[in-house]
Design a protein around this motif. Sequence first.
Motif, short mmCIF file in Angstrom:
data_model
loop_
_atom_site.label_atom_id
_atom_site.label_comp_id
_atom_site.label_asym_id
_atom_site.label_seq_id
_atom_site.Cartn_x
_atom_site.Cartn_y
_atom_site.Cartn_z
N GLU A 131 0.83 -1.21 0.00
CA GLU A 131 0.00 0.00 0.00
C GLU A 131 0.86 1.26 0.00
O GLU A 131 0.55 2.22 -0.68
CB GLU A 131 -0.91 -0.01 1.24
CG GLU A 131 -2.00 -1.06 1.14
CD GLU A 131 -2.64 -1.37 2.48
OE1 GLU A 131 -2.34 -0.70 3.49
OE2 GLU A 131 -3.45 -2.33 2.53
N ALA A 132 1.97 1.24 0.76
CA ALA A 132 2.88 2.39 0.79
C ALA A 132 3.53 2.60 -0.57
O ALA A 132 3.67 3.73 -1.02
CB ALA A 132 3.93 2.20 1.88
N LYS A 134 2.24 1.70 -3.45
CA LYS A 134 1.19 2.18 -4.35
C LYS A 134 0.95 3.67 -4.14
O LYS A 134 0.81 4.42 -5.10
CB LYS A 134 -0.10 1.40 -4.12
CG LYS A 134 -1.21 1.76 -5.06
CD LYS A 134 -2.46 0.93 -4.81
CE LYS A 134 -3.56 1.34 -5.75
NZ LYS A 134 -4.79 0.61 -5.52
N GLU A 135 0.90 4.10 -2.87
CA GLU A 135 0.70 5.51 -2.57
C GLU A 135 1.87 6.35 -3.06
O GLU A 135 1.68 7.45 -3.57
CB GLU A 135 0.51 5.71 -1.07
CG GLU A 135 -0.83 5.21 -0.58
CD GLU A 135 -0.96 5.29 0.95
OE1 GLU A 135 -0.11 5.92 1.59
OE2 GLU A 135 -1.92 4.69 1.46
N ALA A 136 3.10 5.83 -2.96
CA ALA A 136 4.28 6.56 -3.44
C ALA A 136 4.23 6.69 -4.95
O ALA A 136 4.63 7.71 -5.50
CB ALA A 136 5.55 5.84 -3.01
N ASP A 138 1.48 6.89 -6.65
CA ASP A 138 0.40 7.83 -6.96
C ASP A 138 0.84 9.29 -6.80
O ASP A 138 0.23 10.19 -7.36
CB ASP A 138 -0.81 7.59 -6.05
CG ASP A 138 -1.50 6.26 -6.34
OD1 ASP A 138 -1.28 5.71 -7.44
OD2 ASP A 138 -2.24 5.77 -5.47
N ALA A 139 1.86 9.49 -6.02
CA ALA A 139 2.30 10.87 -5.69
C ALA A 139 2.98 11.57 -6.83
O ALA A 139 3.41 11.11 -7.79
CB ALA A 139 3.23 10.86 -4.48
#
Length: 139
Positions: A131-132, A134-136, A138-139
Amino acid sequence: MSESDQKSERHAQGMQTRRNVLGDAYVNGAEARKTSFDGPFQELIVEAAWGHVWSRPQWTPRMRSIVTIALLAALGHDEEVAMHVRATANTGATQEDIGEALLHVAIYAGVPAANHAIKIVKQTYKEMEAEAGKEAGDA
């Protein structure tokens, strides 16, 4: 101060502590799923667990997190273990802390309980890392 004022203060403190530990997304989801059936139970958790116990100043959130995960693992509460492992992102408990706690579980509550909890913890950390990542991305 009346009993209802104390209850209201304890509830407010509990909700804030719960949000600090579990995160707004989790708490918002739990609140959205609350019904008239489980509402009294949810109020009990907020006031007793989060408002009275988790909000006490004698232990840090990190210490409470470690102890909570060990107890949940010893009792075989799998979903709660995973939830509290996720909360370590907010409490400061490290993977090393949790590993040490699970060694205690093995000795004092049994190797099968610790072994099962280790599987849950490893899977939860793997999901958190994904999840981390994936979020990185997305940034």
